[in-house]
Enzyme design. Structure first.
Site, short mmCIF file in Angstrom:
data_model
loop_
_atom_site.label_atom_id
_atom_site.label_comp_id
_atom_site.label_asym_id
_atom_site.label_seq_id
_atom_site.Cartn_x
_atom_site.Cartn_y
_atom_site.Cartn_z
N GLU A 427 -10.04 -2.54 -1.94
CA GLU A 427 -9.01 -2.31 -2.97
C GLU A 427 -9.56 -1.47 -4.13
O GLU A 427 -8.88 -0.57 -4.61
CB GLU A 427 -8.50 -3.67 -3.47
CG GLU A 427 -7.49 -3.63 -4.60
CD GLU A 427 -6.11 -3.11 -4.19
OE1 GLU A 427 -5.89 -2.77 -3.02
OE2 GLU A 427 -5.24 -3.02 -5.08
N THR A 565 7.95 7.59 -3.36
CA THR A 565 6.65 6.91 -3.46
C THR A 565 6.60 5.67 -2.57
O THR A 565 5.55 5.11 -2.34
CB THR A 565 6.32 6.57 -4.93
OG1 THR A 565 4.94 6.20 -4.99
CG2 THR A 565 7.18 5.43 -5.46
#
Ligand SMILES: *[C@@H]1O[C@H](CO)[C@@H](O)[C@H](O)[C@H]1NC(C)=O
Ligand SMILES: *[C@@H]1O[C@H](CO)[C@@H](O)[C@H](O)[C@H]1NC(C)=O
Ligand SMILES: *[C@@H]1O[C@H](CO)[C@@H](O)[C@H](O)[C@H]1NC(C)=O
Length: 574
Positions: A427, A565
């Protein structure tokens, strides 16, 4: 079109003294423009050309054809994801892929169904789509017990609905799956939802409130829990938000205005980001927004700059609106110039190369953050959207240097994937910058971090994988724009790693630690292997972009479609 107040008529028009002042002002402006032209010539655009061909077309020896076998494997993953959700959590927002339970944190409207419908449509999974559309038509978007987040709701729900209508209109969805009447009802649902979000834009600047309270039809601040640990953001009545929240609604709303003929959606979403596009405050780095920003004044109350979480999709939309909006839009030159400045600043001020590590001599390019006067040498998975967006710009704006930069960043993201045992990137990660920062903010301090850094030149600060799409999204753009088959290979490696590590009894789970993949490294129940979550973007984006990478390159051709997006394709109508 939107009329900004400051472009209105001067109230001094008939006063001679004011006329003189006006003349003086005009001279100052001309002088300013001349100086600006010579000090920064690259940003000035003389002959805007919008609508350049984006996709690679010179395919040799059938390289642009589908890789049917691999595309089918990804489609199977989508079928599995859908089937498990349908059996165990139908109508809920998201299934919990390890336990088979569900969560309803997106207002309970069936986020998975609405968000994944465009993936079903592209993949031609018609039975699944018909079922999904039945649910979509039954949702009451005007009611929710929880506060509504206009950002998440716009990108996941509104984008999904508007894109379905576009896919129908373009003939991608056959009449047997969706009739004209059904198409009209989907559009009605989109209108109801967009109008429900309307109160979000009711602020002095037009920037959106972080939440809408449907019971009162009023915008409101974040729930108080968001402020825990952020003492600098506790001005509850005067919320401050990042550029992504205020600058990621224009694509969806512009398409909705085109479909309905009602300009209010374009108007509100244009005003929403006008405070940052036409900011009255001079940023430290040209084109990069200083955030967070007070929604009532438009003033920056912090000095965070990045292309990462909270900022990312504003930059993405600056570029993509110039691909989507009709060329007659008077603001396209401004959007284009702002985007180009933002990429130049990203490269100059946030991008760094990593120094070699003891067991890893290669150097890679990453993008960090800036906060006040600090450079933060940390990137998150989210920022791997940047290579794809910058590649789009390299083609659309004919900027070869953007291509070089974007491919370097994409290689950096690939290295983050390749340097973990799961072959999936963490991440967030850090590196030691090679140049310019003798005393970086982050250094590997724990035994684990030191080991990771020695082996690969990066170390993770958050080792989870959340099912995110950004890396494979950029691979999709790279393949479609450069035509190089290596990007298909990289995408296949990523898919195989996800299939191996994330596939769970009820879907695809998030990984607790991308560095810990061997049985024996987690407990028998797998509770510390997986995180029991499957966000709707797994189906809306990750699987969609993977599948499109292996599908015929003319499906969702980038010359005719712009992806939001959240991965929802919108038609380019020029
Ligand atoms: C064309 O593709 C075929 C099959 O993939 C391959 O065997 C052949 O070598 C390729 N030819 C060229 C010129 O790349
Ligand atoms: C399943 O989720 C619901 C809603 O979050 C919760 O109320 C319930 O306790 C959960 N059930 C189990 C078995 O965990
Ligand atoms: C547009 O913005 C106004 C506030 O300026 C708000 O009252 C209205 O509901 C919004 N409409 C839509 C469709 O967003």
């Amino acid at each position: 079109m939107t009329g900004f107040r400051r472009w209105g008529k001067s109230k001094f028009e008939n006063n001679p003294e004011s006329s003189f002042k006006l003349l003086a002002a005009v001279l100052v402006i001309i002088l300013y423009l001349v100086i600006k032209e010579f000090s920064n010539p690259t940003v000035h655009i003389r002959t805007p050309t919008y609508g350049a061909k984006i996709q690679f077309s010179d395919w040799k020896n059938g390289t642009g054809r589908a890789d049917k076998e691999k595309a089918e494997k990804v489609r199977d993953a989508m079928k599995y994801t859908f089937e498990k959700y349908k059996q165990n959590a139908w109508g809920q927002d998201d299934i919990l892929p390890v336990s088979g339970n569900y969560s309803s944190t997106r207002n309970g409207w069936g986020a998975f169904i609405v968000d994944s419908a465009t993936t079903l449509a592209l993949m031609g999974l018609w039975d699944e789509l018909i079922l999904s559309v039945q649910h979509i038509l039954a949702v009451d978007f005007t009611k929710s017990e929880d506060l509504v987040d206009p950002f998440e709701t716009t990108i996941r729900y509104l984008g999904g609905l508007v894109s379905l209508v576009d896919l129908y209109d373009a003939g991608v969805i056959p009449e047997e799956a969706i009739t004209k009447e059904t198409r009209d009802r989907i559009l009605e649902q989109a209108v109801i939802l967009a109008n429900t979000l309307g109160p979000a834009y009711d602020t002095p600047t037009g920037m959106p409130w972080p939440r809408v309270d449907l019971s009162k039809s009023k915008g409101t601040a974040d729930p108080p829990s968001v402020y825990i640990g952020h003492p600098d953001r506790k001005q509850y009545d005067q919320p401050a938000i990042g550029p992504a929240r205020t600058g990621s609604s224009i694509l969806e709303n512009r398409a909705l205005s085109r479909l309905t003929g009602d300009s209010i959606y374009t108007k509100n979403s244009t005003l929403a980001w006008s405070s940052i596009v036409w900011s009255r405050w001079t940023p430290a780095y040209p084109g990069l927004v200083d955030a967070p920003i007070d929604i009532k004044t438009g003033a920056p109350v912090g000095r965070e700059r990045s292309w990462d979480a909270g900022h990312d999709s504003y930059y993405e939309y600056l570029l993509k609106i110039t691909l989507l909006a009709p060329p007659s839009d008077p603001y396209l030159d401004t959007y284009k110039a702002t985007f180009i400045r933002a990429v130049d600043s990203l490269r100059k001020s946030l991008g760094t190369r990593s120094a070699p590590a003891p067991n890893h001599a290669m150097q890679h390019s990453y993008i960090g953050h800036s906060n006040d006067k600090w450079y933060l040498n940390r990137q998150s998975h989210l920022a791997c959207f940047a290579p794809g967006t910058i590649l789009l710009a390299s083609k659309s704006y004919d900027k070869p240097d953007f291509k070089t930069f974007a491919l370097a960043l994409l290689e950096g993201c690939r290295h983050a994937y390749n340097s973990t045992p799961s072959r999936i990137g963490p991440e967030t990660w850090s590196w030691v910058p090679k140049f310019g920062y003798s005393d970086p903010v982050y250094m590997p301090t724990t035994k684990r971090a030191k080991h990771e850094w020695q082996q690969s030149g990066i170390w993770s600060s958050d080792p989870q994988y959340k099912g995110r799409p950004e890396y494979v999204e950029s691979l999709f753009y790279a393949y479609r724009i450069t035509g190089e088959s290596r990007f298909r290979e990289w995408a296949w490696e990523a898919f195989e790693a996800m299939e191996k590590n994330c596939k769970a009894p009820y879907g695809y789970a998030q990984l607790a630690d991308v560095y810990r993949v061997e049985p024996g490294q987690w407990s028998g129940a797998g509770t510390d292997r997986w995180i029991d979550m499957q966000e709707s973007f797994w189906a809306a984006e990750t699987l969609k972009y993977l599948w499109l990478t292996f599908e015929e390159s003319d499906v969702a051709n980038l010359d005719r479609w712009v992806f939001t997006t959240e991965g929802h394709p919108l038609r380019v109508m020029r």
